[in-house]
Design a protein around this motif. Structure first.
Motif, PDB file in Angstrom:
ATOM      1  N   VAL A 267      -6.527  -4.387   9.982  1.00 13.28           N
ATOM      2  CA  VAL A 267      -6.642  -4.519   8.533  1.00 13.28           C
ATOM      3  C   VAL A 267      -6.191  -3.203   7.906  1.00 13.28           C
ATOM      4  O   VAL A 267      -6.577  -2.124   8.368  1.00 13.28           O
ATOM      5  CB  VAL A 267      -8.088  -4.835   8.090  1.00 13.28           C
ATOM      6  N   ARG A 270      -6.278   0.330   2.929  1.00 14.18           N
ATOM      7  CA  ARG A 270      -6.274   0.064   1.489  1.00 14.18           C
ATOM      8  C   ARG A 270      -5.236  -1.011   1.207  1.00 14.18           C
ATOM      9  O   ARG A 270      -4.320  -1.209   1.982  1.00 14.18           O
ATOM     10  CB  ARG A 270      -5.917   1.327   0.694  1.00 14.18           C
ATOM     11  N   TYR A 271      -5.390  -1.701   0.084  1.00 17.69           N
ATOM     12  CA  TYR A 271      -4.405  -2.704  -0.329  1.00 17.69           C
ATOM     13  C   TYR A 271      -3.525  -2.190  -1.461  1.00 17.69           C
ATOM     14  O   TYR A 271      -2.611  -2.887  -1.896  1.00 17.69           O
ATOM     15  CB  TYR A 271      -5.115  -3.987  -0.790  1.00 17.69           C
ATOM     16  N   ALA A 283      -0.964  -6.594   5.244  1.00 22.10           N
ATOM     17  CA  ALA A 283      -2.321  -6.115   4.982  1.00 22.10           C
ATOM     18  C   ALA A 283      -3.305  -6.473   6.083  1.00 22.10           C
ATOM     19  O   ALA A 283      -4.332  -5.800   6.241  1.00 22.10           O
ATOM     20  CB  ALA A 283      -2.816  -6.695   3.655  1.00 22.10           C
ATOM     21  N   HIS A 284      -3.013  -7.508   6.866  1.00 15.50           N
ATOM     22  CA  HIS A 284      -3.963  -7.937   7.899  1.00 15.50           C
ATOM     23  C   HIS A 284      -3.252  -8.815   8.927  1.00 15.50           C
ATOM     24  O   HIS A 284      -2.412  -9.648   8.577  1.00 15.50           O
ATOM     25  CB  HIS A 284      -5.124  -8.718   7.283  1.00 15.50           C
ATOM     26  N   ASP A 300      -3.949 -14.324  -0.711  1.00 17.75           N
ATOM     27  CA  ASP A 300      -3.719 -12.956  -1.210  1.00 17.75           C
ATOM     28  C   ASP A 300      -2.710 -12.989  -2.349  1.00 17.75           C
ATOM     29  O   ASP A 300      -2.900 -12.375  -3.401  1.00 17.75           O
ATOM     30  CB  ASP A 300      -3.110 -12.062  -0.112  1.00 17.75           C
ATOM     31  N   GLU A 317      -7.894  -5.466  -4.522  1.00 14.63           N
ATOM     32  CA  GLU A 317      -8.368  -5.018  -3.211  1.00 14.63           C
ATOM     33  C   GLU A 317      -9.840  -5.364  -3.008  1.00 14.63           C
ATOM     34  O   GLU A 317     -10.226  -5.822  -1.931  1.00 14.63           O
ATOM     35  CB  GLU A 317      -8.169  -3.515  -3.053  1.00 14.63           C
ATOM     36  N   ARG A 320      -9.927  -9.142  -2.127  1.00 14.55           N
ATOM     37  CA  ARG A 320      -9.238  -9.711  -0.978  1.00 14.55           C
ATOM     38  C   ARG A 320      -9.440  -8.959   0.339  1.00 14.55           C
ATOM     39  O   ARG A 320      -9.412  -9.578   1.407  1.00 14.55           O
ATOM     40  CB  ARG A 320      -7.737  -9.802  -1.272  1.00 14.55           C
ATOM     41  N   ARG A 321      -9.647  -7.649   0.316  1.00 17.21           N
ATOM     42  CA  ARG A 321      -9.795  -6.936   1.584  1.00 17.21           C
ATOM     43  C   ARG A 321     -11.040  -7.386   2.363  1.00 17.21           C
ATOM     44  O   ARG A 321     -10.969  -7.555   3.592  1.00 17.21           O
ATOM     45  CB  ARG A 321      -9.811  -5.421   1.374  1.00 17.21           C
ATOM     46  N   GLN A 325     -11.231  -8.728   6.308  1.00 15.97           N
ATOM     47  CA  GLN A 325     -12.164  -8.185   7.296  1.00 15.97           C
ATOM     48  C   GLN A 325     -12.995  -9.300   7.921  1.00 15.97           C
ATOM     49  O   GLN A 325     -13.237  -9.308   9.127  1.00 15.97           O
ATOM     50  CB  GLN A 325     -13.073  -7.147   6.642  1.00 15.97           C
TER      51      GLN A 325
END
Length: 375
Positions: A267, A270-271, A283-284, A300, A317, A320-321, A325
């Motif tokens: 991951v 940061r986004y 991003a992932h 996303d 962020e 969605r982050r 995760q």
């Protein structure tokens, strides 16, 4: 050939796969100026991702792209979890609280085709082939330089350019995580498959995890972990694999496409970095168990597009982050449980899963896979 590259745009989207296309459609629907850049001369015609879950279909409803995609796909209402031929658990989708109580099995190129057609209907397109080699941001914008030497100025740039993202590297954003020791075989085949096309089968075994999923036109997707896969698995390899892991259940008569790949679970730290944003595989990345990768990326894209439209970029962020995760952690647990070779752990797993089938756990698993918790 696409029209010449403009000199300026509001949002430069690097990557014309499902994530980049979904972002472009979201922006086009709201009248926001953008340019989509992709390094390939044309979209890939291999199937890669093959699962579209319920939450993604809800997003595609909003984008005006779901009806056509559903028409091209195959609706499956259950996942069956087995150890060899023994059924351990059934995960049902038909009771999900959604207009799409199923998993849609459809090759990724069809998803891209539908999104591209929708984008063109809205007056947009993908600029190809443009390989972005440099991304430099300043106080008043971003300069993207192509391998041809051409440049594009944008107020913002979005990396939807996959695991080896040029935008993420330019932003200096770390991509923390690890990789699995096993390699994965991916093959689309024509075969006689005893469980039939009504379900996706996840089969545990001492030699690894095997997933068989139906696709339109009588094809099946096979995904399997092996210690070391050949570069291009042939029909004989796939047949041997299924003979070993699902004896007497499969007769492969044709190989449509095959590949091998290594899987990471990572991951982005940061986004966002200033005027640079990340979405999708940039991003992932995570295990294909559950088929959630492309789905998370499309979601996303929609969230980021809406953030651009509303001006609420700081919330992207934060929204969605945590989802990434959670997906990475969930698929990692699934993969580790499925691929364990410890006989005690396998025995415990095979004892517990049927008991879980008597609880509400299968419905919770269906909701998690469908990503309905992430609305």
């Amino acid at each position: 050939m696409n029209e010449p590259l403009p000199a300026r745009t509001e949002i430069a989207i690097v990557g014309g796969g499902p994530t980049g296309l979904a972002l472009a459609v979201t922006l086009a629907s709201a009248g926001v100026d953008f340019v989509v850049l992709d390094r390939l001369a044309e979209g890939a015609n291999t199937s890669r991702a093959a699962v579209v879950h319920a939450r993604t279909l809800e997003v595609l409803d909003e984008l005006g792209a779901s009806e056509e995609l559903v028409a091209r796909g195959l609706q499956v209402t259950r996942f069956a979890v087995r150890d060899g031929s023994r059924r351990l658990l059934t995960v049902p989708f038909e009771a999900l609280p959604t207009p799409h109580p199923y998993t849609l099995m459809v090759p990724q190129y069809e998803t891209e085709s539908v999104l591209l057609a929708r984008l063109r209907a809205l007056g947009g397109d993908v600029h190809r082939p443009y390989e972005v080699t440099s991304v430099v941001q300043g106080e008043d914008g971003v300069t993207l330089t192509m391998s041809t030497g051409e440049t594009l100025r944008a107020a913002y740039a979005v990396g939807a350019d996959g695991m080896h993202s040029v935008v993420r590297e330019a932003a200096g954003i770390g991509f923390t995580g690890d990789s699995y020791a096993e390699s994965f075989v991916l093959a689309d085949v024509v075969m006689d498959w005893l469980p039939g096309p009504a379900e996706v089968s996840l089969t545990f075994g001492t030699t690894g995890l095997t997933v068989v999923a139906p696709l339109p036109a009588g094809h099946y997707r096979v995904v399997a972990t092996v210690d070391e896969a050949p570069t291009a698995p042939d029909l004989a390899f796939v047949q041997h694999l299924l003979d070993e892991r699902a004896p007497g259940r499969a007769r492969v008569t044709g190989l449509v496409w095959s590949s091998r790949f290594r899987v990471h679970h990572r991951v982005a730290e940061r986004y966002r970095s200033g005027r640079l944003f990340l979405a999708g595989d940039a991003a992932h990345v995570h295990s294909p168990a559950g088929g959630q990768g492309m789905n998370t990326g499309i979601q996303d894209a929609h969230a980021l597009g809406r953030a651009f439209v509303t001006g609420q970029l700081d919330g992207y962020e934060a929204r969605r982050r945590p989802v990434a995760q959670r997906v990475v952690a969930f698929t990692h647990r699934m993969t580790r449980v499925a691929t364990t070779r410890n006989p005690v752990a396998r025995g415990a797993r095979n004892l517990v899963l049927p008991l879980l089938g008597l609880t509400r756990m299968p419905n919770k698993l269906a909701t998690e896979l469908a990503e309905l918790n992430y609305r």
